[in-house]
Write a protein that holds these residues in place. Structure first.
Motif, PDB file in Angstrom:
ATOM      1  N   LYS A   1       0.826  -1.210   0.000  1.00  0.00           N
ATOM      2  CA  LYS A   1       0.000   0.000   0.000  1.00  0.00           C
ATOM      3  C   LYS A   1       0.858   1.258   0.000  1.00  0.00           C
ATOM      4  CE  LYS A   1      -3.763   2.233   2.526  1.00  0.00           C
ATOM      5  NZ  LYS A   1      -4.689   2.142   3.700  1.00  0.00           N
ATOM      6  N   MET A   2       1.910   1.275   0.805  1.00  0.00           N
ATOM      7  CA  MET A   2       2.758   2.457   0.913  1.00  0.00           C
ATOM      8  C   MET A   2       3.483   2.760  -0.400  1.00  0.00           C
ATOM      9  SD  MET A   2       4.448   1.808   4.670  1.00  0.00           S
ATOM     10  CE  MET A   2       3.447   1.763   6.159  1.00  0.00           C
ATOM     11  N   LEU A   3       4.093   1.734  -1.010  1.00  0.00           N
ATOM     12  CA  LEU A   3       4.891   1.962  -2.213  1.00  0.00           C
ATOM     13  C   LEU A   3       4.033   2.232  -3.441  1.00  0.00           C
ATOM     14  CD1 LEU A   3       7.830  -0.602  -1.849  1.00  0.00           C
ATOM     15  CD2 LEU A   3       7.784   1.835  -1.326  1.00  0.00           C
ATOM     16  N   THR A   4       2.888   1.566  -3.579  1.00  0.00           N
ATOM     17  CA  THR A   4       2.028   1.832  -4.738  1.00  0.00           C
ATOM     18  C   THR A   4       1.419   3.234  -4.668  1.00  0.00           C
ATOM     19  OG1 THR A   4       0.220   0.676  -3.586  1.00  0.00           O
ATOM     20  CG2 THR A   4       1.466  -0.575  -5.220  1.00  0.00           C
ATOM     21  N   ASN A   5       1.207   3.740  -3.454  1.00  0.00           N
ATOM     22  CA  ASN A   5       0.714   5.115  -3.318  1.00  0.00           C
ATOM     23  C   ASN A   5       1.819   6.135  -3.585  1.00  0.00           C
ATOM     24  OD1 ASN A   5      -1.861   4.286  -2.660  1.00  0.00           O
ATOM     25  ND2 ASN A   5      -1.534   4.379  -0.460  1.00  0.00           N
ATOM     26  N   ALA A   6       3.033   5.813  -3.145  1.00  0.00           N
ATOM     27  CA  ALA A   6       4.145   6.750  -3.303  1.00  0.00           C
ATOM     28  C   ALA A   6       4.719   6.735  -4.716  1.00  0.00           C
ATOM     29  CB  ALA A   6       5.248   6.430  -2.291  1.00  0.00           C
ATOM     30  N   LEU A   7       4.720   5.557  -5.365  1.00  0.00           N
ATOM     31  CA  LEU A   7       5.310   5.411  -6.696  1.00  0.00           C
ATOM     32  C   LEU A   7       4.297   4.737  -7.623  1.00  0.00           C
ATOM     33  CD1 LEU A   7       8.791   4.107  -5.509  1.00  0.00           C
ATOM     34  CD2 LEU A   7       8.283   6.411  -6.345  1.00  0.00           C
ATOM     35  N   PRO A   8       3.573   5.494  -8.438  1.00  0.00           N
ATOM     36  CA  PRO A   8       2.550   4.921  -9.324  1.00  0.00           C
ATOM     37  C   PRO A   8       3.110   3.925 -10.339  1.00  0.00           C
ATOM     38  CG  PRO A   8       2.276   7.304  -9.131  1.00  0.00           C
ATOM     39  CD  PRO A   8       3.584   6.970  -8.503  1.00  0.00           C
ATOM     40  N   GLU A   9       4.433   3.964 -10.591  1.00  0.00           N
ATOM     41  CA  GLU A   9       5.023   3.006 -11.527  1.00  0.00           C
ATOM     42  C   GLU A   9       4.935   1.574 -11.007  1.00  0.00           C
ATOM     43  OE1 GLU A   9       6.499   5.685 -10.341  1.00  0.00           O
ATOM     44  OE2 GLU A   9       7.642   6.777 -11.861  1.00  0.00           O
ATOM     45  N   ILE A  10       4.787   1.424  -9.694  1.00  0.00           N
ATOM     46  CA  ILE A  10       4.701   0.091  -9.087  1.00  0.00           C
ATOM     47  C   ILE A  10       3.248  -0.358  -9.063  1.00  0.00           C
ATOM     48  CG2 ILE A  10       5.120  -1.267  -7.008  1.00  0.00           C
ATOM     49  CD1 ILE A  10       7.368   0.632  -6.308  1.00  0.00           C
ATOM     50  N   GLN A  11       2.987  -1.494  -9.682  1.00  0.00           N
ATOM     51  CA  GLN A  11       1.630  -2.038  -9.693  1.00  0.00           C
ATOM     52  C   GLN A  11       1.354  -2.869  -8.444  1.00  0.00           C
ATOM     53  OE1 GLN A  11       0.671  -4.296 -13.209  1.00  0.00           O
ATOM     54  NE2 GLN A  11      -1.306  -4.963 -12.446  1.00  0.00           N
ATOM     55  N   GLU A  12       2.368  -3.619  -8.005  1.00  0.00           N
ATOM     56  CA  GLU A  12       2.154  -4.501  -6.852  1.00  0.00           C
ATOM     57  C   GLU A  12       3.500  -4.902  -6.257  1.00  0.00           C
ATOM     58  OE1 GLU A  12       0.100  -8.892  -5.897  1.00  0.00           O
ATOM     59  OE2 GLU A  12       0.406  -8.199  -7.957  1.00  0.00           O
ATOM     60  N   VAL A  13       3.533  -5.056  -4.937  1.00  0.00           N
ATOM     61  CA  VAL A  13       4.678  -5.647  -4.264  1.00  0.00           C
ATOM     62  C   VAL A  13       4.400  -7.139  -4.144  1.00  0.00           C
ATOM     63  CG1 VAL A  13       6.036  -5.744  -2.139  1.00  0.00           C
ATOM     64  CG2 VAL A  13       5.224  -3.541  -3.003  1.00  0.00           C
ATOM     65  N   VAL A  14       5.125  -7.923  -4.935  1.00  0.00           N
ATOM     66  CA  VAL A  14       4.871  -9.359  -5.017  1.00  0.00           C
ATOM     67  C   VAL A  14       5.385 -10.084  -3.784  1.00  0.00           C
ATOM     68  CG1 VAL A  14       5.287 -11.444  -6.377  1.00  0.00           C
ATOM     69  CG2 VAL A  14       5.002  -9.252  -7.530  1.00  0.00           C
TER      70      VAL A  14
ATOM     71  N   ARG B   1      16.707  -4.426   7.772  1.00  0.00           N
ATOM     72  CA  ARG B   1      16.775  -4.614   6.322  1.00  0.00           C
ATOM     73  C   ARG B   1      15.509  -5.311   5.807  1.00  0.00           C
ATOM     74  NH1 ARG B   1      20.686  -5.321   2.165  1.00  0.00           N
ATOM     75  NH2 ARG B   1      20.199  -7.026   0.711  1.00  0.00           N
ATOM     76  N   ILE B   2      15.091  -4.924   4.609  1.00  0.00           N
ATOM     77  CA  ILE B   2      13.935  -5.547   3.983  1.00  0.00           C
ATOM     78  C   ILE B   2      14.258  -5.835   2.515  1.00  0.00           C
ATOM     79  CG2 ILE B   2      12.869  -3.331   3.333  1.00  0.00           C
ATOM     80  CD1 ILE B   2      10.153  -4.616   3.889  1.00  0.00           C
ATOM     81  N   GLU B   3      13.831  -6.980   2.039  1.00  0.00           N
ATOM     82  CA  GLU B   3      14.021  -7.362   0.641  1.00  0.00           C
ATOM     83  C   GLU B   3      12.650  -7.501  -0.007  1.00  0.00           C
ATOM     84  OE1 GLU B   3      16.337 -10.900   0.508  1.00  0.00           O
ATOM     85  OE2 GLU B   3      18.179  -9.928   1.215  1.00  0.00           O
ATOM     86  N   ILE B   4      12.439  -6.778  -1.128  1.00  0.00           N
ATOM     87  CA  ILE B   4      11.137  -6.797  -1.780  1.00  0.00           C
ATOM     88  C   ILE B   4      11.281  -7.105  -3.260  1.00  0.00           C
ATOM     89  CG2 ILE B   4      10.141  -5.138  -0.157  1.00  0.00           C
ATOM     90  CD1 ILE B   4      10.456  -2.983  -2.265  1.00  0.00           C
ATOM     91  N   GLU B   5      10.224  -7.671  -3.811  1.00  0.00           N
ATOM     92  CA  GLU B   5      10.126  -7.912  -5.253  1.00  0.00           C
ATOM     93  C   GLU B   5       8.873  -7.218  -5.746  1.00  0.00           C
ATOM     94  OE1 GLU B   5       9.592 -11.598  -8.460  1.00  0.00           O
ATOM     95  OE2 GLU B   5      10.121 -12.007  -6.369  1.00  0.00           O
ATOM     96  N   ILE B   6       9.006  -6.405  -6.798  1.00  0.00           N
ATOM     97  CA  ILE B   6       7.882  -5.602  -7.271  1.00  0.00           C
ATOM     98  C   ILE B   6       7.491  -5.988  -8.692  1.00  0.00           C
ATOM     99  CG2 ILE B   6       8.526  -3.656  -5.811  1.00  0.00           C
ATOM    100  CD1 ILE B   6       9.623  -2.271  -8.303  1.00  0.00           C
ATOM    101  N   LYS B   7       6.250  -5.651  -9.030  1.00  0.00           N
ATOM    102  CA  LYS B   7       5.752  -5.787 -10.405  1.00  0.00           C
ATOM    103  C   LYS B   7       5.388  -4.387 -10.884  1.00  0.00           C
ATOM    104  CE  LYS B   7       2.080  -7.902 -13.190  1.00  0.00           C
ATOM    105  NZ  LYS B   7       0.836  -8.719 -13.157  1.00  0.00           N
TER     106      LYS B   7
END
Length: 306
Positions: free
Chosen positions: A118-131, A140-146
């Motif tokens: 929710k945080m990243l898709t609101n802040a960066l519209p280029e991100i559709q989903e955090v997979v 530390r956090i490791e994320i994969e995005i679509k």
């Protein structure tokens, strides 16, 4: 038979209360003092537990509110091509400036996959989903995005915006990136992150632009919209004639009807005089030549080519 036995006979007071055993118990009772040790032990235990809970509460409040020990400061990103790792890092730092019940929103306990999405898709519209989102250690956090796939460029007020396949305005751009350009004829405000409310509009434009070369020999020169809420779209060919389409009708049927009209009613030698073709009606197809009255043919002729 004796009715009254000897063992039921009432003892005299001096024999009943004057015995050695009774006097011994009486002296013990006179010297008895109630012990306060259990009460004192209970009070000590209660106070100890109370102070222990207070100390534990203060430690929890300290690590939740004051300390940065459990605040996520490092991020590793996978699946990104449009968004950089630095942009995501900055987004998480900006999120940390906000709090939820005095706790920083980038705290280890709050960064679940749902909240990160929710945080990243609101802040960066280029991100559709955090997979995927995994917390490694406490910092530390490791994320994969679509990421969103750009579909076309929306041009308005000398500005250009990338719009994805779902109709979301991704970001502002200066280049078309090989995508079709759709010109908005009205000066409506367009905001990054905005979603075009007409869900059929984006899909229709992309489908029509993709299917056009298979039916029409002349390439598309430009595309126009009267409004971002429009139910119709105008395709302008390289021969400078226009075709109007209804986004609520089938792409295949309208394009097939246009192809049949061009092949049977409007030969190539007359294309230079053609002004526009209107495919929006279900019953009729209208076409007009420059400086001449418009003509119409039944739209049912579309079906002959199916």
């Amino acid at each position: 038979m004796k009715i009254f036995s000897k063992h039921r006979r009432k003892l005299e007071p001096h024999r009943r209360f004057g015995g050695r055993e009774f006097r011994s118990r009486l002296r013990q009772a006179q010297n008895y003092k109630r012990s306060l040790a259990p009460v004192r032990y209970f009070l000590f235990r209660f106070r100890f537990l109370k102070w222990l809970l207070i100390v534990l509460a203060l430690i929890i409040v300290y690590y939740l509110v004051v300390s940065s020990r459990f605040v996520i400061t490092e991020v590793a990103v996978a699946g990104n091509s449009q968004v950089t790792q630095g942009q995501i890092q900055q987004a998480l730092e900006a999120i940390g400036n906000n709090r939820l019940l005095l706790v920083k929103k980038n705290h280890y306990l709050l960064l679940t996959r749902g909240r990160v999405n929710k945080m990243l898709t609101n802040a960066l519209p280029e991100i559709q989903e955090v997979v995927k989102s995994d917390r490694i250690g406490f910092r530390r956090i490791e994320i994969e995005i679509k990421e969103r796939v750009p579909g076309f460029v929306l041009a308005v007020k000398d500005r250009k915006f990338l719009v994805d396949e779902s109709g979301t305005v991704i970001r502002e751009t200066v280049e078309n990136h090989g995508l079709p350009e759709v010109a908005l004829q009205t000066e409506e405000d367009v905001v990054v992150g905005e979603y075009l409310s007409n869900t059929k509009l984006t899909a229709f434009i992309l489908s029509m632009h993709k299917s056009w070369p298979s039916k029409i020999a002349t390439r598309v020169n430009s595309i126009k919209l009267t409004s971002k809420y429009a139910n119709e779209v105008q395709f302008i060919s390289a021969e400078e004639w226009s075709a109007f389409f209804d986004v609520n009708r089938s792409v295949y049927s309208q394009l097939s009807g246009l192809s049949m009209l061009l092949s049977k009613q409007i030969p190539a030698k007359d294309r230079a005089r053609l002004a526009y073709v209107d495919m929006r009606s279900e019953k009729w197809v209208y076409y007009c030549f420059k400086s001449t009255p418009c003509a119409q043919i039944p739209a049912a002729a579309e079906g002959e080519q199916k």
